[in-house]
Structures are given as structure tokens and as C-alpha cells.
Write a protein that holds these residues in place. Sequence first.
Motif, mmCIF file in Angstrom:
data_model
loop_
_atom_site.group_PDB
_atom_site.id
_atom_site.type_symbol
_atom_site.label_atom_id
_atom_site.label_comp_id
_atom_site.label_asym_id
_atom_site.label_seq_id
_atom_site.Cartn_x
_atom_site.Cartn_y
_atom_site.Cartn_z
ATOM 1 N N ARG A 157 7.738 -2.750 25.739
ATOM 2 C CA ARG A 157 6.334 -2.394 25.938
ATOM 3 C C ARG A 157 6.174 -1.007 25.363
ATOM 4 O O ARG A 157 7.054 -0.160 25.515
ATOM 5 N N HIS A 158 5.069 -0.744 24.723
ATOM 6 C CA HIS A 158 4.840 0.574 24.120
ATOM 7 C C HIS A 158 3.373 0.926 24.311
ATOM 8 O O HIS A 158 2.499 0.218 23.819
ATOM 9 N N VAL A 159 3.120 1.981 25.064
ATOM 10 C CA VAL A 159 1.734 2.406 25.253
ATOM 11 C C VAL A 159 1.372 3.381 24.146
ATOM 12 O O VAL A 159 1.985 4.435 23.997
ATOM 13 N N MET A 160 0.375 2.976 23.334
ATOM 14 C CA MET A 160 -0.061 3.844 22.236
ATOM 15 C C MET A 160 -1.110 4.817 22.747
ATOM 16 O O MET A 160 -1.910 4.469 23.610
ATOM 17 N N PHE A 161 -1.084 6.018 22.212
ATOM 18 C CA PHE A 161 -2.090 7.031 22.541
ATOM 19 C C PHE A 161 -2.800 7.393 21.251
ATOM 20 O O PHE A 161 -2.229 8.045 20.392
ATOM 21 N N VAL A 162 -4.030 6.926 21.107
ATOM 22 C CA VAL A 162 -4.761 7.114 19.857
ATOM 23 C C VAL A 162 -5.884 8.132 20.080
ATOM 24 O O VAL A 162 -6.738 7.939 20.943
ATOM 25 N N GLU A 163 -5.862 9.213 19.310
ATOM 26 C CA GLU A 163 -6.917 10.224 19.401
ATOM 27 C C GLU A 163 -7.808 10.092 18.179
ATOM 28 O O GLU A 163 -7.326 10.134 17.051
ATOM 29 N N GLN A 164 -9.099 9.910 18.403
ATOM 30 C CA GLN A 164 -10.015 9.712 17.281
ATOM 31 C C GLN A 164 -11.258 10.576 17.446
ATOM 32 O O GLN A 164 -11.723 10.785 18.560
ATOM 33 N N ASP A 165 -11.809 11.014 16.306
ATOM 34 C CA ASP A 165 -13.061 11.772 16.337
ATOM 35 C C ASP A 165 -14.232 10.801 16.356
ATOM 36 O O ASP A 165 -15.061 10.790 15.443
ATOM 37 N N ARG A 166 -14.255 9.949 17.358
ATOM 38 C CA ARG A 166 -15.338 8.966 17.450
ATOM 39 C C ARG A 166 -15.802 8.868 18.886
ATOM 40 O O ARG A 166 -15.093 9.237 19.812
ATOM 41 N N GLN A 167 -17.016 8.352 19.046
ATOM 42 C CA GLN A 167 -17.597 8.230 20.369
ATOM 43 C C GLN A 167 -17.076 6.986 21.062
ATOM 44 O O GLN A 167 -16.824 5.966 20.424
ATOM 45 N N LYS A 168 -16.889 7.082 22.369
ATOM 46 C CA LYS A 168 -16.402 5.952 23.150
ATOM 47 C C LYS A 168 -17.541 5.439 24.012
ATOM 48 O O LYS A 168 -17.982 6.117 24.944
ATOM 49 N N GLY A 169 -18.039 4.259 23.682
ATOM 50 C CA GLY A 169 -19.122 3.679 24.470
ATOM 51 C C GLY A 169 -20.319 4.603 24.552
ATOM 52 O O GLY A 169 -20.725 5.208 23.572
ATOM 53 N N ASN A 170 -20.873 4.716 25.759
ATOM 54 C CA ASN A 170 -22.033 5.584 25.975
ATOM 55 C C ASN A 170 -21.648 6.987 26.399
ATOM 56 O O ASN A 170 -22.445 7.712 26.976
ATOM 57 N N GLN A 171 -20.416 7.346 26.142
ATOM 58 C CA GLN A 171 -19.898 8.675 26.476
ATOM 59 C C GLN A 171 -20.865 9.774 26.029
ATOM 60 O O GLN A 171 -21.435 9.711 24.943
ATOM 61 N N ILE A 172 -21.050 10.779 26.890
ATOM 62 C CA ILE A 172 -21.876 11.926 26.510
ATOM 63 C C ILE A 172 -21.042 12.802 25.594
ATOM 64 O O ILE A 172 -19.924 13.178 25.923
ATOM 65 N N VAL A 173 -21.598 13.089 24.426
ATOM 66 C CA VAL A 173 -20.827 13.799 23.424
ATOM 67 C C VAL A 173 -21.089 15.288 23.545
ATOM 68 O O VAL A 173 -22.224 15.741 23.476
ATOM 69 N N GLY A 174 -20.051 16.064 23.751
ATOM 70 C CA GLY A 174 -20.194 17.507 23.860
ATOM 71 C C GLY A 174 -20.240 18.157 22.493
ATOM 72 O O GLY A 174 -20.050 17.505 21.475
#
Lengths: 176, 290
Positions: free
Chosen positions: B72-89
Motif C-alpha cells: 500500500r502506498h499513500v501518495m501526497f500530491v500538492e497542486q496549485d489548484r482549487q479543491k471543490g468549493n474551497q475558499i481560496v486565500g
Amino acid sequence: MLTTYRLTEHHTAGGMSRFLSHLSELQPEMFAEISPELARELGVKNGDYICIVTLRGAIEARALVSRRIRPVHLNGKTVHQVGLPYHFGTSGLVRGGAANDLLSISGEPNVTIMEAKAAACNIVPGRLPRGAAFEEWINKHVPTGGPANLHPEQPPLDTAKGGENPPGGHGKEEKE
Amino acid sequence: MIGEGTKSTNQRRHSYVQEHVEVGFFTDPTVCIGCKACEVACKEWNHVPDDGFVWSGNSYDNTGHLGASTWRHVMFVEQDRQKGNQIVGSHSLGNGDGEDPFRWIFLSDVCKHCEDAGCLEACPTGAIVRTEVGSVLVQNDVCNGCGYCVVSCPFGVIDRRPKPLPDAGGAFKCTFCYDRQKSGLVPACAKVCPTESIVFGRLDDLRARATHRVQELHEHGYDDAQLYDPRETSVGGIHAFFLILGEPEAYGLPPKPQVPTIYLKSAWTAAFATAIAAIIATLLAFAFFS
Ligand code: SF4
Ligand code: SF4
């Protein structure tokens, strides 16, 4: 400003988890999370060694540069945050600088556990010098300009016994 | 509410092996908290050794990739994109006015247990078999360590265990906890997952659940939510399928995985043609120089 926190992979200072291979392999080394803005300012790349210095001491860690850490703007001043997991120490399968070395000892009386989670710090790129060179190094890099770092039981510096330890040691009644 | 708690198929006893029911994993990164409990539970149950203590500097992912000692391998992906309806700072220096989206995604990767499995088709010893529940199982007492499966997996899952680890030389991968399933237990990774990001259950139920979840996410502004379940390629569907945000490439998943054996015919044809050409060339050489 540095702040200390936990990772899911380790338990408190690692006394149990850093001796287990299945947990140690998941977080094997001490790191300090910094923002890309601070990394640029310091000329540090992801994975480089950096030293974190406070009035209490200094440790070294690998820089983990991530946009998850953001500088904050307070009263027109930019304050950078440094994230430090406090799970590492000097023994076990995986070892590393102990973030608690950087903090003053201040117990929370109700839960009797360390209360301090944040402090002002300096960051110096590179490895931490050992032995005699360390003293010279830390005197050069220790943060300056703040108030004296005294224990609450120590008399203030501008009084007669300024800065001295209370007789009988901390937390003990003075014997007649 | 996340998950169904004790009513979930992750916590119930079952008899899928006895009833020959196709089972699967549906993995949903939108509820994964990146705790890696699945990785640890897998290693504990299956006696998988540690994989070395190397800090990667790649977010919190010090596992890197699936392998002989990482099922099993948990990936951690960091992206400069919005997630759902997330409030963007907009806190980043030098970008005080514009929007500054950022998201951190965790996805627990595992052997896909393909319908047409490259490893199984390549195995010359018969060590790799298909089980009653549709999973692909390596019998380690039969495996001779030839490594044909390693290059035949379209997802780079299976690998041989290097020295000095125990059982070095043999090929290993996720067993779908076949031993647990035979006894009516749920695979260790799904059992421990605190958020039901990994759901174990009947494949048909899971596919319905996944379709519903994608709809739900679309309604909540996750425009780029999609299922990764390649059924139209030669892999013919997978038993461990994923919900992903954005493109599969960001998670190291091939957009169009193919079983290498589909190239067998053209490979043999090419080899045959080359052999004929070589014979003719040799005969011609003799004809000219004698
Ligand atoms: S099904 Fe079993 S072997 Fe496969 S990843 Fe989960 S815990 Fe590991
Ligand atoms: S146990 Fe579940 S929540 Fe934790 S990392 Fe694995 S998939 Fe994510």
C-alpha cells in the motif's frame, strides 16, 4: 516564528514509534517545513540542511519547502512560519534534532505537559557545527532583541538577585 | 457524515470467497486523511519488512512507490489548484491580489488486481493465480523469482524483494488479503481505514457507490472529480479502482494501461521476419564469397 506539532506516524517524542520499523520508515528524518518565500529569501532548496536557532538552543533539520506553509502579514510586517515535528531525539532506529530543545520548559499545570508550542527563531542554512565550534556559532546566530528569557520563578534582571535560580530549585518551597 | 461506521462493508464479516463473489476496493482520496494506517496495517498483517529509512523530501511521502515490501502506498500530491468549493486565500507574498489556489491530496495506491493481469499472463511457473473473488494472488512457495511478472505489470506494482530482506528474490505484491478473506475477514487496509477512504465490498456495489460519489462531488464543486477504472483498454477493468481529482498522470496512473501480451503477435511476427531475413542474408553471403 517556529511552531511544533505532531505527525500521524509518530507518538509524542518518538519514544515508542521511532523504535518500530514500520512507523520509522514512514517519517525517517527530522525536517522543518518552510514556505517557498522563506526558502527563496534564505537561498535554500528542498532537502537542504538548515539550522533552527532559538535562545534555548539549536538543531539541524532538512528543509521541506511547501506552499502549505504560508507567510503571515501582521501589522504590515511579514512573519515567516517554520513547522517542526517534535518527534525526534537521540536514540532509536531513526534519529534527529529534538524540536523541544528549542523551547523553554513551561509546564501546563492542569495537564502537566509542555505548554510551549511556539517561539521566535533564526534559520541558518547549512549543517550544525559540533563540539567547541558550536558555542561560537550559536552566539553568533542566536536571535537578539527580545526580552530576557527567564523562568517565571527567576527574579527579573533589574532586581538584586536578577536572573538567579530560586533557592532550593524550581517549584520548591524555600526552606527556613 | 463520512462512512457508515459499523454498518460498513469494511467492518462486516462476509463469505465472498465461498460464494465466488467478485470483490474490489474503491478508494476515494477526497476523504483520505493521509494517516498511512493502511500501509502499516498491511505490513503488520502480512509480515512485510520495512523498506529502508530514507527521507524523500517529497511532501509527507517517504514510501515513494509500490514494491515488493510496500503493498500500500499513500501518495501526497500538492497542486496549485482549487479543491471543490474551497475558499481560496491570497496570502502568498508577491501575489497579494490574485487568487492563490492550493490543494493537498492523499490517495492510497495498491495492486489493481486487473481483469486481464499482465503479471499472471507472464508467469511461466503458474505461481500467479486468479482467486474465487477475482483477485490476483502470487503463491510464494511456487514463485521461482524469474521476474517476468515485474516487467509485465502495466502499473509497476509487483517487484522482487532485494537482499538482505527476508524472502529476497521472490516476487511480491498485495494479496488482497486472501487469507483473511477466506476466513470471512475484510482486508487489513480497508478494516483500519478510519474514514472509509478505502472501501472493500462487492465490485458491483462499489461501482454503483463510486458513480454516486462522483455525482455528489460534482454537485459540490469538484468539477475535476472522475473515476479511474480503465475498462475499455486491454486490462479489461480493475478490482481496485479509484476516484481521482484531475488527471491520472498526477497520481502515477497510466491513462490507458495495456497488458503487454497484446503485443505478443506483432512481436513474434517481427522476430520471425527477422529470423528469415537473417537466414537469407547468411546464405547470400556464402553464395558470394565461395
Ligand atoms: S488487501 Fe491486504 S495485502 Fe493488499 S494492500 Fe490491503 S492489507 Fe495489504
Ligand atoms: S488508512 Fe485510509 S485515511 Fe488513512 S491514509 Fe490509508 S486510505 Fe487514507
